[in-house]
Motif scaffolding. Sequence first.
Motif, PDB file in Angstrom:
ATOM      1  N   ILE A  78       0.731  -0.696  -0.469  1.00  0.00           N
ATOM      2  CA  ILE A  78      -0.048   0.300  -0.045  1.00  0.00           C
ATOM      3  C   ILE A  78       0.847   1.786  -0.354  1.00  0.00           C
ATOM      4  N   LEU A  79       1.525   1.160   1.009  1.00  0.00           N
ATOM      5  CA  LEU A  79       3.113   2.124   1.138  1.00  0.00           C
ATOM      6  C   LEU A  79       3.925   2.298  -0.395  1.00  0.00           C
ATOM      7  N   ASN A  80       4.299   2.019  -1.388  1.00  0.00           N
ATOM      8  CA  ASN A  80       4.592   1.480  -2.631  1.00  0.00           C
ATOM      9  C   ASN A  80       3.697   2.329  -3.461  1.00  0.00           C
ATOM     10  N   VAL A  81       2.204   1.376  -3.655  1.00  0.00           N
ATOM     11  CA  VAL A  81       1.617   2.431  -4.793  1.00  0.00           C
ATOM     12  C   VAL A  81       0.273   3.584  -4.152  1.00  0.00           C
ATOM     13  N   ALA A  82       1.044   4.529  -2.564  1.00  0.00           N
ATOM     14  CA  ALA A  82       0.771   5.781  -2.106  1.00  0.00           C
ATOM     15  C   ALA A  82       1.916   6.597  -3.069  1.00  0.00           C
ATOM     16  N   VAL A  83       2.776   5.849  -2.794  1.00  0.00           N
ATOM     17  CA  VAL A  83       3.924   6.750  -3.491  1.00  0.00           C
ATOM     18  C   VAL A  83       3.961   7.066  -4.942  1.00  0.00           C
ATOM     19  N   ALA A  84       3.350   5.921  -5.265  1.00  0.00           N
ATOM     20  CA  ALA A  84       3.326   5.857  -6.790  1.00  0.00           C
ATOM     21  C   ALA A  84       2.287   6.633  -7.521  1.00  0.00           C
ATOM     22  N   MET A  85       1.282   6.352  -6.495  1.00  0.00           N
ATOM     23  CA  MET A  85      -0.096   7.831  -7.025  1.00  0.00           C
ATOM     24  C   MET A  85       0.079   9.206  -7.337  1.00  0.00           C
ATOM     25  N   THR A  86       1.059   9.503  -5.741  1.00  0.00           N
ATOM     26  CA  THR A  86       1.578  10.893  -5.807  1.00  0.00           C
ATOM     27  C   THR A  86       2.396  11.415  -6.430  1.00  0.00           C
ATOM     28  N   PHE A  87       3.156  10.203  -6.729  1.00  0.00           N
ATOM     29  CA  PHE A  87       4.357  10.263  -8.270  1.00  0.00           C
ATOM     30  C   PHE A  87       3.483  10.847  -9.544  1.00  0.00           C
ATOM     31  N   ARG A  88       2.892  10.651  -9.399  1.00  0.00           N
ATOM     32  CA  ARG A  88       1.573  10.080 -11.158  1.00  0.00           C
ATOM     33  C   ARG A  88       0.586  11.199 -11.448  1.00  0.00           C
ATOM     34  N   VAL A  89       0.514  11.992 -10.018  1.00  0.00           N
ATOM     35  CA  VAL A  89       0.130  13.106  -9.742  1.00  0.00           C
ATOM     36  C   VAL A  89       0.738  14.193 -10.506  1.00  0.00           C
ATOM     37  N   VAL A  90       1.801  14.238  -9.216  1.00  0.00           N
ATOM     38  CA  VAL A  90       2.926  15.575  -9.769  1.00  0.00           C
ATOM     39  C   VAL A  90       2.799  15.658 -11.107  1.00  0.00           C
TER      40      VAL A  90
END
Length: 94
Positions: A78-90
Amino acid sequence: MTVTGERQWIVDICETAMLAVLIAVSGVFRIPGLVPGTEFQLSAPIAVAICGVFGFKKYLIAGILASLLSMTMGTATILNVAVAMTFRVVVGLV
């Protein structure tokens, strides 16, 4: 729907699925970070290129599918996905 409309819809679905697999497979290769979840993934530069070439909407959909695929395979948390989604939005905002 017309025949050309159906064909374009099928091409879009297949293209998005292939991009999702590309992001998921390249995300398996990581350079470790100091804090868990902050690893550098090989998918980061590939994802930026996908966003630039195919547009943000297709990139975001492929990224969500890639995250679901990675969680299903057990290569992401879940932590990896949260970081990846933040990266995607940025990336999308930039």
